[in-house]
Design a protein around this motif. Sequence first.
Motif, short mmCIF file in Angstrom:
data_model
loop_
_atom_site.label_atom_id
_atom_site.label_comp_id
_atom_site.label_asym_id
_atom_site.label_seq_id
_atom_site.Cartn_x
_atom_site.Cartn_y
_atom_site.Cartn_z
N ARG A 101 0.19 -6.80 -1.36
CA ARG A 101 -1.05 -7.01 -1.44
C ARG A 101 -2.12 -6.45 -0.58
O ARG A 101 -1.57 -6.40 0.59
N LEU A 134 -6.37 -5.77 0.22
CA LEU A 134 -7.99 -5.81 0.36
C LEU A 134 -8.77 -4.68 0.76
O LEU A 134 -8.20 -4.34 2.04
N THR A 144 -2.12 -12.85 7.20
CA THR A 144 -2.78 -11.55 7.26
C THR A 144 -1.86 -10.55 7.86
O THR A 144 -1.31 -10.67 9.27
N PHE A 190 -1.09 -8.10 2.79
CA PHE A 190 -0.69 -9.45 2.84
C PHE A 190 0.84 -9.36 2.26
O PHE A 190 1.14 -8.55 1.41
N ARG A 240 -3.38 -13.25 0.66
CA ARG A 240 -4.72 -12.87 0.43
C ARG A 240 -5.65 -14.08 0.23
O ARG A 240 -6.89 -13.76 0.51
N THR A 276 -9.54 -5.89 -4.41
CA THR A 276 -8.17 -6.34 -4.51
C THR A 276 -7.10 -5.04 -4.69
O THR A 276 -7.60 -4.41 -5.62
#
Length: 98
Positions: free
Chosen positions: A5, A7, A38, A57, A63, A91
């Motif tokens: 994942r 951001l 993180t 992540f 996240r 995201t």
Amino acid sequence: MSVDRGLLALLEAKPGKGDELAAFLQQGRELAVAEEGTVTWYAFKISDTTYGIFDTFEGEDGRQAHLNGQIPAALGQVGPDLLAADPDIRTVDVLAVK
């Protein structure tokens, strides 16, 4: 687990506020280091007014913990003074990592 994942946040500084935004992002590193979920955190500059943050992540819990953490809260506090517009926060799913 592996990184899956991310951001991506793009930030546009108000005219003359780029250096202050850069300093704010550099200070954010210490907050990111303290976040257990993180995996990586990058702050970057694209131009004199365009900056960004990219984080990764291992799962959605990390996240969400970041999104509810100190860095977004701090950005919310300085945003009205430093940013020309609301942050563009996206995201992402990480497809491959080296």
